[in-house]
Design a protein around this motif. Structure first.
Motif, PDB file in Angstrom:
ATOM      1  N   ILE A   1      -4.838   2.874 -10.062  1.00 52.45           N
ATOM      2  CA  ILE A   1      -4.163   2.106  -9.001  1.00 52.45           C
ATOM      3  C   ILE A   1      -5.438   1.407  -8.488  1.00 52.45           C
ATOM      4  N   ALA A   2      -5.041  -0.186  -8.167  1.00 53.07           N
ATOM      5  CA  ALA A   2      -6.153  -0.938  -7.407  1.00 53.07           C
ATOM      6  C   ALA A   2      -5.321  -1.775  -6.325  1.00 53.07           C
ATOM      7  N   ASP A   3      -5.707  -1.281  -4.970  1.00 48.08           N
ATOM      8  CA  ASP A   3      -5.047  -1.987  -4.021  1.00 48.08           C
ATOM      9  C   ASP A   3      -5.956  -2.949  -3.455  1.00 48.08           C
TER      10      ASP A   3
ATOM     11  N   PHE B   1      -2.048  -0.381 -12.240  1.00 50.57           N
ATOM     12  CA  PHE B   1      -1.209  -1.122 -11.400  1.00 50.57           C
ATOM     13  C   PHE B   1      -1.935  -1.775 -10.236  1.00 50.57           C
ATOM     14  N   THR B   2      -1.905  -2.839  -9.892  1.00 49.59           N
ATOM     15  CA  THR B   2      -2.512  -3.671  -8.842  1.00 49.59           C
ATOM     16  C   THR B   2      -1.709  -4.081  -7.863  1.00 49.59           C
ATOM     17  N   PHE B   3      -2.177  -4.090  -6.602  1.00 50.68           N
ATOM     18  CA  PHE B   3      -1.352  -4.424  -5.395  1.00 50.68           C
ATOM     19  C   PHE B   3      -2.165  -5.456  -4.509  1.00 50.68           C
TER      20      PHE B   3
ATOM     21  N   SER C   1       0.870  -1.184  -0.035  1.00 51.43           N
ATOM     22  CA  SER C   1       0.009   0.065   0.175  1.00 51.43           C
ATOM     23  C   SER C   1       1.074   1.054   0.012  1.00 51.43           C
ATOM     24  N   THR C   2       1.923   1.170   0.691  1.00 53.69           N
ATOM     25  CA  THR C   2       2.968   2.276   0.517  1.00 53.69           C
ATOM     26  C   THR C   2       3.517   2.512  -0.709  1.00 53.69           C
ATOM     27  N   LEU C   3       3.759   1.526  -1.440  1.00 53.01           N
ATOM     28  CA  LEU C   3       4.447   1.655  -2.754  1.00 53.01           C
ATOM     29  C   LEU C   3       3.086   2.301  -3.842  1.00 53.01           C
ATOM     30  N   ALA C   4       1.810   1.850  -3.555  1.00 53.98           N
ATOM     31  CA  ALA C   4       0.552   2.298  -4.302  1.00 53.98           C
ATOM     32  C   ALA C   4       0.615   4.003  -4.187  1.00 53.98           C
ATOM     33  N   LEU C   5       0.667   4.411  -2.745  1.00 53.86           N
ATOM     34  CA  LEU C   5       0.638   5.716  -2.666  1.00 53.86           C
ATOM     35  C   LEU C   5       1.851   6.507  -3.030  1.00 53.86           C
ATOM     36  N   GLN C   6       2.961   5.847  -3.151  1.00 54.31           N
ATOM     37  CA  GLN C   6       4.074   6.473  -3.718  1.00 54.31           C
ATOM     38  C   GLN C   6       4.219   6.552  -5.279  1.00 54.31           C
ATOM     39  N   ILE C   7       3.515   5.479  -5.687  1.00 53.55           N
ATOM     40  CA  ILE C   7       3.341   5.794  -7.548  1.00 53.55           C
ATOM     41  C   ILE C   7       2.368   6.834  -7.711  1.00 53.55           C
ATOM     42  N   GLN C   8       1.225   6.734  -6.922  1.00 58.67           N
ATOM     43  CA  GLN C   8       0.364   7.875  -7.020  1.00 58.67           C
ATOM     44  C   GLN C   8       0.938   9.240  -6.724  1.00 58.67           C
ATOM     45  N   HIS C   9       1.810   9.564  -5.991  1.00 55.60           N
ATOM     46  CA  HIS C   9       2.558  10.604  -5.545  1.00 55.60           C
ATOM     47  C   HIS C   9       3.281  11.026  -6.513  1.00 55.60           C
ATOM     48  N   ASN C  10       4.147  10.069  -7.104  1.00 53.35           N
ATOM     49  CA  ASN C  10       5.053  10.592  -8.243  1.00 53.35           C
ATOM     50  C   ASN C  10       4.335  10.920  -9.508  1.00 53.35           C
ATOM     51  N   ARG C  11       3.220  10.283 -10.056  1.00 52.07           N
ATOM     52  CA  ARG C  11       2.660  10.574 -10.973  1.00 52.07           C
ATOM     53  C   ARG C  11       1.854  11.777 -10.961  1.00 52.07           C
TER      54      ARG C  11
ATOM     55  N   LEU D   1       7.293  -7.712  -4.146  1.00 53.40           N
ATOM     56  CA  LEU D   1       7.775  -6.549  -3.630  1.00 53.40           C
ATOM     57  C   LEU D   1       9.190  -6.717  -2.730  1.00 53.40           C
ATOM     58  N   GLN D   2      10.056  -5.701  -2.826  1.00 52.00           N
ATOM     59  CA  GLN D   2      11.439  -6.118  -2.352  1.00 52.00           C
ATOM     60  C   GLN D   2      11.693  -5.703  -1.078  1.00 52.00           C
ATOM     61  N   VAL D   3      10.766  -5.045  -0.123  1.00 52.10           N
ATOM     62  CA  VAL D   3      10.634  -5.131   1.181  1.00 52.10           C
ATOM     63  C   VAL D   3      10.174  -6.321   1.796  1.00 52.10           C
TER      64      VAL D   3
END
Length: 216
Positions: free
Chosen positions: A84-86, A111-113, A16-26, A140-142
């Motif tokens: 984005i679909a979390d 982008f799905t998560f 979910s953190t990555l989903a929010l990061q992708i949203q922020h960057n775009r 996911l790498q974490v």
């Protein structure tokens, strides 16, 4: 070319953190996106991470049609560069098919998560369909860690700290909830097989029998 991408992992891996990061960057680059989620811990119509980040989202419940929703939005003059679909594991297989149509028919990146398997180590239907259809699957790498320090690979459902292996596939809960309510914990395969949660391990370490073994 637009893609259907599935970012997969266990709980606590930062999806979910990555989903929010992708949203922020775009969005920072002037792109317009549409965010969907289902059964998020923060409540209906929200996408949240355990780091405390939250944003508004469209709740994609049972019967929700992603393709029809995007078509209505576009034909009414709206614009969307990405989707984005979390919590995608909770989607029905047919809804995943709709997301594939959004990519193929509307030319929009999706982008799905989600997590791949449930507390019984079985694939969620939504995750299974994404594995079958996605153009790209990203692990996911974490790395989430089991209580023993090993890499966590399995999701466990707990009640009062004890692991259970029966029940409905979807029961919303969270890590750190009060005793006697549903919670979730990530474990390594060994401790999932042994049903050894962190709480059970701590209790065993404090038991008289365990202390006697340790002293011997």
């Amino acid at each position: 070319m637009p893609e259907l991408v599935f970012f997969a992992g266990t709980m606590d891996c930062g999806k979910s953190t990555l989903a929010l990061q992708i949203q922020h960057n775009r969005s920072a680059r002037g792109l317009s996106g549409m965010i969907f989620t289902r059964n998020d811990r923060a409540g209906e119509g929200r996408l949240s991470s355990r780091l405390g980040l939250v944003t508004e989202a469209v709740e994609a419940g049972e019967g929700f049609d992603f393709h029809a929703h995007l078509v209505r939005h576009l034909t009414s003059g709206g614009h969307t560069d990405y989707v984005i679909a979390d919590e995608a594991q909770f989607l029905a297989p047919g809804q995943v098919d709709q997301l594939a149509c959004v990519v193929d028919d509307l030319g929009i990146d999706v982008f799905t998560f989600g997590i791949t398997t449930d507390f019984r180590t079985r694939l969620f239907p939504g995750s299974q369909r994404l594995i079958e259809l996605a153009d790209r699957i990203e692990s996911l790498q974490v790395e989430a860690l089991c209580w023993c320090g090993a890499r966590a690979t399995h999701n466990a459902r707990t009640v009062g700290g004890e692991m259970v292996v029966e029940g409905e596939q979807v029961v919303v809960g969270d890590v750190g909830v009060a005793a006697e309510t549903v919670g979730y914990e990530v474990l390594c395969r060994r401790h999932h097989r042994e049903r050894m949660t962190g709480a059970v391990a701590r209790a065993a370490a404090l038991s008289p029998d365990m202390l006697q073994v340790t002293s011997d």
